[in-house]
Design an enzyme around this catalytic site. Sequence first.
Site, PDB file in Angstrom:
ATOM      1  N   GLY A 118     -36.592  -9.825   0.691  1.00  0.00           N
ATOM      2  CA  GLY A 118     -37.975 -11.171   0.678  1.00  0.00           C
ATOM      3  C   GLY A 118     -37.991 -10.775  -0.625  1.00  0.00           C
ATOM      4  N   ARG A 119     -38.115  -9.551  -1.381  1.00  0.00           N
ATOM      5  CA  ARG A 119     -38.360  -8.806  -2.326  1.00  0.00           C
ATOM      6  C   ARG A 119     -37.618  -8.485  -3.188  1.00  0.00           C
ATOM      7  NH1 ARG A 119     -43.720  -5.787  -2.549  1.00  0.00           N
ATOM      8  NH2 ARG A 119     -43.492  -5.123  -1.038  1.00  0.00           N
ATOM      9  N   ASP A 123     -44.127 -13.938  -1.849  1.00  0.00           N
ATOM     10  CA  ASP A 123     -43.770 -15.357  -3.552  1.00  0.00           C
ATOM     11  C   ASP A 123     -42.351 -14.102  -4.221  1.00  0.00           C
ATOM     12  OD1 ASP A 123     -44.334 -12.419  -4.100  1.00  0.00           O
ATOM     13  OD2 ASP A 123     -46.936 -12.942  -5.283  1.00  0.00           O
ATOM     14  N   ARG A 170     -29.782  -0.634   7.596  1.00  0.00           N
ATOM     15  CA  ARG A 170     -31.185  -0.216   8.125  1.00  0.00           C
ATOM     16  C   ARG A 170     -31.188  -0.524   9.891  1.00  0.00           C
ATOM     17  NH1 ARG A 170     -35.638  -2.373   4.305  1.00  0.00           N
ATOM     18  NH2 ARG A 170     -34.070  -2.635   2.756  1.00  0.00           N
ATOM     19  N   LYS A 204     -36.509  -4.142  -6.727  1.00  0.00           N
ATOM     20  CA  LYS A 204     -37.681  -4.268  -5.526  1.00  0.00           C
ATOM     21  C   LYS A 204     -38.650  -5.710  -6.424  1.00  0.00           C
ATOM     22  CE  LYS A 204     -40.325  -2.727  -2.320  1.00  0.00           C
ATOM     23  NZ  LYS A 204     -40.101  -1.160  -1.747  1.00  0.00           N
ATOM     24  N   GLY A 249     -34.889 -10.043   5.887  1.00  0.00           N
ATOM     25  CA  GLY A 249     -34.124  -9.569   5.088  1.00  0.00           C
ATOM     26  C   GLY A 249     -35.243  -9.495   3.695  1.00  0.00           C
ATOM     27  N   ASP A 274     -38.513   2.957   2.115  1.00  0.00           N
ATOM     28  CA  ASP A 274     -40.010   1.706   2.281  1.00  0.00           C
ATOM     29  C   ASP A 274     -41.644   2.414   1.863  1.00  0.00           C
ATOM     30  OD1 ASP A 274     -40.844  -0.955   1.863  1.00  0.00           O
ATOM     31  OD2 ASP A 274     -39.467  -1.361   2.523  1.00  0.00           O
ATOM     32  N   ASP A 310     -37.179  -2.260  10.810  1.00  0.00           N
ATOM     33  CA  ASP A 310     -36.193  -2.431   9.217  1.00  0.00           C
ATOM     34  C   ASP A 310     -36.335  -1.655   7.838  1.00  0.00           C
ATOM     35  OD1 ASP A 310     -38.808  -3.649   9.607  1.00  0.00           O
ATOM     36  OD2 ASP A 310     -38.607  -4.149   7.502  1.00  0.00           O
TER      37      ASP A 310
HETATM   38  P1  AMP Z   1     -42.158  -4.064   3.847  1.00  0.00           P
HETATM   39  O1  AMP Z   1     -43.466  -4.434   4.320  1.00  0.00           O
HETATM   40  O2  AMP Z   1     -42.142  -4.303   1.994  1.00  0.00           O
HETATM   41  O3  AMP Z   1     -41.038  -3.760   4.795  1.00  0.00           O
HETATM   42  O4  AMP Z   1     -41.867  -5.798   3.368  1.00  0.00           O
HETATM   43  C1  AMP Z   1     -41.410  -6.066   5.258  1.00  0.00           C
HETATM   44  C2  AMP Z   1     -40.591  -7.977   5.146  1.00  0.00           C
HETATM   45  O5  AMP Z   1     -41.646  -8.483   4.410  1.00  0.00           O
HETATM   46  C3  AMP Z   1     -39.100  -8.076   3.846  1.00  0.00           C
HETATM   47  O6  AMP Z   1     -38.160  -8.573   5.013  1.00  0.00           O
HETATM   48  C4  AMP Z   1     -39.712  -8.019   2.652  1.00  0.00           C
HETATM   49  O7  AMP Z   1     -38.735  -8.613   1.376  1.00  0.00           O
HETATM   50  C5  AMP Z   1     -41.010  -9.104   2.743  1.00  0.00           C
HETATM   51  N1  AMP Z   1     -41.481  -8.835   1.884  1.00  0.00           N
HETATM   52  C6  AMP Z   1     -42.482  -8.557   1.349  1.00  0.00           C
HETATM   53  N2  AMP Z   1     -42.992  -8.489   0.735  1.00  0.00           N
HETATM   54  C7  AMP Z   1     -43.031  -9.789   0.155  1.00  0.00           C
HETATM   55  C8  AMP Z   1     -43.076 -10.464  -1.117  1.00  0.00           C
HETATM   56  N3  AMP Z   1     -43.859 -10.464  -1.867  1.00  0.00           N
HETATM   57  N4  AMP Z   1     -42.433 -11.642  -1.309  1.00  0.00           N
HETATM   58  C9  AMP Z   1     -41.289 -12.149  -0.407  1.00  0.00           C
HETATM   59  N5  AMP Z   1     -41.152 -11.130   0.948  1.00  0.00           N
HETATM   60  C10 AMP Z   1     -41.549  -9.721   0.835  1.00  0.00           C
HETATM   61 MG    MG Z   2     -39.402  -2.703   4.230  1.00  0.00          MG
END
Ligand code: AMP
Ligand code: MG
Length: 484
Positions: A91-92, A124, A182, A112, A89, A261, A251
């Site tokens: 997350g940021r 975070d 996605r 983002k 989901g 991404d 994702d």
């Molecule tokens: P990504 O590697 O950017 O595709 O992220 C994979 C998952 O990790 C996704 O659900 C993001 O929302 C979550 N995520 C990545 N970085 C952070 C962060 N700093 N805080 C919270 N969730 C994160």
């Molecule tokens: Mg991602």
Amino acid sequence: MNSNINWNFDNSYSRLPDSFKENIEPVKVENPELVIMNENLAKDLDLNFSNVDKAKLSALFAGNELPESSNSIAQAYAGHQFGHFTMLGDGRAVLIGEHLSKNKNRYDIQFKGSGKTAFSRNGDGRAALGPMLREYIISESMHCLNIPTTRSLAVVKTGEDVIRENCLKGAILTRVASSHIRVGTFQYIAARNKKDELRTLLDYVIRRHFPNIENSKNKATDFLKIVLEKQIDLVVNWMRVGFIHGVMNTDNMSISGETIDYGPCAFMDDYDPKTVFSSIDQMGRYAYCNQPIITKWNLARLAECLIPLIQDKQDHAIKDATDIINSFEKKYEEKWLNMMKNKLGLFGTDKNDKFLILDLLTWMHEKKNDYTNTFCYLMGEKIQENKNYEDINFKNWKLRWLERLKINNSSPEKYLKLMRSFNPSVIPRNHKVEEALDAANKNNFKPVIQLIEVLKNPYNKKKGIFEYQIPSVLKEKYQTFCGT
Ligand code: AMP
Ligand code: MG
């Protein structure tokens, strides 16, 4: 602040069932400061920021002040990360709404790095300036390379620190996408085992992206076929320019067929099919040459989600889905071959075309020759002195190529024009990207702006950009990180 910007929100995703998302606003930041904005993209979206002062723009693109008609959400999704299934989901990130341009094109506007959500797990919710600018630079370059991609509208510094291995400057990127749905979105809903929700998602996606199959007999299989074609087109484009996505988890695969991404992605310099840049991809799962294989693997995960919607008899549904997935290789081979023929300026077909192409690639690999610049050389653009081109094997290959070019009444004007439209003369070279980001971290944004400028119109021969065209002289291996 709505009146003169021309926001025109219609937030269709936020009207989907509660299980699809969390209603949440971006977490306000301390001291937002706009560092870059994409005027051309704003124009394409029919948005007008010219009457908004910098303080207001900074507050807007930080999420401190939301447009009136926004309805912000974090989207739920799951994903296979390096092969392992996880509930994820946003997350940021927060989707502040869907903007409709004058001609009714629909765009997700997403922040983002906008703070914690229900999906943040241990993170975070924040992002750092370097990775957000990196996404801005590379996604805009991909757009200029005519490759479907999410876009970047702005980056703001938050005035807050983010703690990673070091203490970094916080930032928020405004990402624009035709949607953020996605493969992982389907996986999330499918994992809930509620067929009505799955049907709702499929109907929604078809209405939004593929209305031409709204009335088809089997929407699920037609949908799968379209997504398969789009993903093949996308990965063929990546292979064309030597782009390595780096983290092709399900994702990170957009249903719309846009590149999404930009974490550990990078462009290949010398041709090596096994090239991997990402520090966490130790097995090379997402290496350059594996990208089509992984695309198919991800599509198979999408197909699995759709089984309940294909037909009631499960074994028949599985057979239908498998047949579609198994059409991947032939379609990919065909599109890849065509793309490579275009890169070499070849019209028509000859039974030896594939060998001609593979022999060049093998030579490039053996000689560690630069992928982009080899094609520039063949177009008559000598970027730097290179003794490799005096190699007898290359000379022999070139004779074969020149003979082949004569077929189908081709002329240098014709084949060069074709080659020019498939071979960029400039790509975001890793060391130039790093140089620009280093300067930005020291508050000098000129190199970033200059790099973005150079990367516009990559298919036009430009003078005076030599330093952007040569690969790095550093011998140590370039490494990328996930940018969290
Ligand atoms: P990504 O590697 O950017 O595709 O992220 C994979 C998952 O990790 C996704 O659900 C993001 O929302 C979550 N995520 C990545 N970085 C952070 C962060 N700093 N805080 C919270 N969730 C994160
Ligand atoms: Mg991602």
